[in-house]
Write a protein that holds these residues in place. Structure first.
Motif, PDB file in Angstrom:
ATOM      1  N   THR A  28       0.839  -1.193   0.000  1.00 39.29           N
ATOM      2  CA  THR A  28       0.000   0.000   0.000  1.00 39.29           C
ATOM      3  C   THR A  28       0.876   1.245   0.000  1.00 39.29           C
ATOM      4  O   THR A  28       1.570   1.542   0.966  1.00 39.29           O
ATOM      5  CB  THR A  28      -0.929   0.015   1.213  1.00 39.29           C
ATOM      6  OG1 THR A  28      -1.717  -1.173   1.211  1.00 39.29           O
ATOM      7  CG2 THR A  28      -1.838   1.227   1.158  1.00 39.29           C
ATOM      8  N   SER A  30       0.261   4.364   0.121  1.00 36.87           N
ATOM      9  CA  SER A  30      -0.051   5.440   1.063  1.00 36.87           C
ATOM     10  C   SER A  30       0.471   5.168   2.472  1.00 36.87           C
ATOM     11  O   SER A  30       0.415   6.062   3.321  1.00 36.87           O
ATOM     12  CB  SER A  30      -1.561   5.672   1.111  1.00 36.87           C
ATOM     13  OG  SER A  30      -2.232   4.487   1.493  1.00 36.87           O
ATOM     14  N   SER A  54       0.876  11.159   3.283  1.00 34.94           N
ATOM     15  CA  SER A  54      -0.285  11.810   2.674  1.00 34.94           C
ATOM     16  C   SER A  54       0.102  12.835   1.624  1.00 34.94           C
ATOM     17  O   SER A  54      -0.731  13.271   0.832  1.00 34.94           O
ATOM     18  CB  SER A  54      -1.110  12.494   3.759  1.00 34.94           C
ATOM     19  OG  SER A  54      -0.393  13.599   4.283  1.00 34.94           O
ATOM     20  N   ARG A  72       3.445  13.605  -4.784  1.00 34.15           N
ATOM     21  CA  ARG A  72       3.055  12.198  -4.937  1.00 34.15           C
ATOM     22  C   ARG A  72       1.595  12.121  -5.336  1.00 34.15           C
ATOM     23  O   ARG A  72       0.799  13.003  -5.012  1.00 34.15           O
ATOM     24  CB  ARG A  72       3.310  11.420  -3.650  1.00 34.15           C
ATOM     25  CG  ARG A  72       2.461  11.822  -2.471  1.00 34.15           C
ATOM     26  CD  ARG A  72       2.938  11.142  -1.190  1.00 34.15           C
ATOM     27  NE  ARG A  72       2.763   9.701  -1.231  1.00 34.15           N
ATOM     28  CZ  ARG A  72       3.395   8.846  -0.425  1.00 34.15           C
ATOM     29  NH1 ARG A  72       4.267   9.302   0.474  1.00 34.15           N
ATOM     30  NH2 ARG A  72       3.156   7.541  -0.516  1.00 34.15           N
ATOM     31  N   ASP A  73       1.272  11.039  -6.011  1.00 39.67           N
ATOM     32  CA  ASP A  73      -0.106  10.744  -6.379  1.00 39.67           C
ATOM     33  C   ASP A  73      -0.391   9.338  -5.863  1.00 39.67           C
ATOM     34  O   ASP A  73       0.041   8.351  -6.470  1.00 39.67           O
ATOM     35  CB  ASP A  73      -0.282  10.823  -7.897  1.00 39.67           C
ATOM     36  CG  ASP A  73      -1.725  10.648  -8.339  1.00 39.67           C
ATOM     37  OD1 ASP A  73      -2.520  10.086  -7.567  1.00 39.67           O
ATOM     38  OD2 ASP A  73      -2.055  11.060  -9.451  1.00 39.67           O
ATOM     39  N   ASN A  74      -1.108   9.261  -4.760  1.00 44.42           N
ATOM     40  CA  ASN A  74      -1.357   7.962  -4.143  1.00 44.42           C
ATOM     41  C   ASN A  74      -2.332   7.109  -4.960  1.00 44.42           C
ATOM     42  O   ASN A  74      -2.405   5.897  -4.749  1.00 44.42           O
ATOM     43  CB  ASN A  74      -1.854   8.129  -2.715  1.00 44.42           C
ATOM     44  CG  ASN A  74      -0.735   8.535  -1.763  1.00 44.42           C
ATOM     45  OD1 ASN A  74       0.447   8.539  -2.130  1.00 44.42           O
ATOM     46  ND2 ASN A  74      -1.086   8.897  -0.549  1.00 44.42           N
ATOM     47  N   THR A  75      -3.060   7.723  -5.870  1.00 46.36           N
ATOM     48  CA  THR A  75      -3.941   6.932  -6.732  1.00 46.36           C
ATOM     49  C   THR A  75      -3.148   6.246  -7.851  1.00 46.36           C
ATOM     50  O   THR A  75      -3.621   5.281  -8.444  1.00 46.36           O
ATOM     51  CB  THR A  75      -5.032   7.804  -7.362  1.00 46.36           C
ATOM     52  OG1 THR A  75      -4.438   8.738  -8.274  1.00 46.36           O
ATOM     53  CG2 THR A  75      -5.807   8.558  -6.299  1.00 46.36           C
ATOM     54  N   LYS A  76      -1.955   6.775  -8.126  1.00 45.68           N
ATOM     55  CA  LYS A  76      -1.100   6.202  -9.178  1.00 45.68           C
ATOM     56  C   LYS A  76       0.128   5.510  -8.612  1.00 45.68           C
ATOM     57  O   LYS A  76       0.994   5.054  -9.367  1.00 45.68           O
ATOM     58  CB  LYS A  76      -0.676   7.293 -10.158  1.00 45.68           C
ATOM     59  CG  LYS A  76      -1.836   7.911 -10.930  1.00 45.68           C
ATOM     60  CD  LYS A  76      -1.343   8.946 -11.934  1.00 45.68           C
ATOM     61  CE  LYS A  76      -2.505   9.531 -12.726  1.00 45.68           C
ATOM     62  NZ  LYS A  76      -2.050  10.548 -13.704  1.00 45.68           N
ATOM     63  N   ASN A  77       0.234   5.485  -7.272  1.00 45.52           N
ATOM     64  CA  ASN A  77       1.396   4.858  -6.623  1.00 45.52           C
ATOM     65  C   ASN A  77       2.714   5.425  -7.147  1.00 45.52           C
ATOM     66  O   ASN A  77       3.670   4.680  -7.397  1.00 45.52           O
ATOM     67  CB  ASN A  77       1.378   3.340  -6.819  1.00 45.52           C
ATOM     68  CG  ASN A  77       0.258   2.663  -6.049  1.00 45.52           C
ATOM     69  OD1 ASN A  77      -0.492   3.312  -5.322  1.00 45.52           O
ATOM     70  ND2 ASN A  77       0.129   1.361  -6.212  1.00 45.52           N
TER      71      ASN A  77
END
Length: 123
Positions: A28, A30, A54, A72-77
């Motif tokens: 994960t 995030s 975050s 960072r883009d947590n939807t794109k890892n």
């Protein structure tokens, strides 16, 4: 386990820009704080920028403040390093790294590393 793959390095003239990307897989995203490090020939690996899990908190080395931006883009890892106004002294291999919990400036505390991407800035 976490796999990190950097991309976006290359050769650029002084004053130019590059954007590095680091794609993560295996855990994960995030839950991981991230850092960008660099290592020039004959020098120790040093932190360039780091970002919280975050993305709400960032920190930079004095040498890159005002020129580099970590995000960072947590939807794109994916974590990014936008590098502007590049200087010859920015030439190095750039690595992204991940740590569970809180980011740190100490390379030895990071759990996972990418393979590195070369950035060369010509004068």
């Amino acid at each position: 386990q976490v796999q990190l793959v950097e991309s976006g390095g290359g050769l650029v003239q002084a004053g130019g820009s590059l954007r590095l990307s680091c794609a993560a897989s295996g855990r994960t995203f995030s839950s991981l704080a991230m850092g960008w490090f660099r290592q020039a020939p004959g020098k120790e690996r040093a932190v360039v920028a780091r970002i919280s899990r975050s993305g709400g908190s960032t920190a930079y080395a004095d040498s890159v403040k005002g020129r580099f931006t970590i995000s960072r883009d947590n939807t794109k890892n994916t974590v990014y390093l936008q590098m502007n106004s590049l200087k010859p002294e920015d030439t190095a291999v750039y690595y992204c790294a991940a740590v569970q919990g809180i980011s740190t400036t100490i390379p030895q505390r990071y759990d996972y590393w990418g393979q590195g991407t070369q950035v060369t800035v010509s004068s």
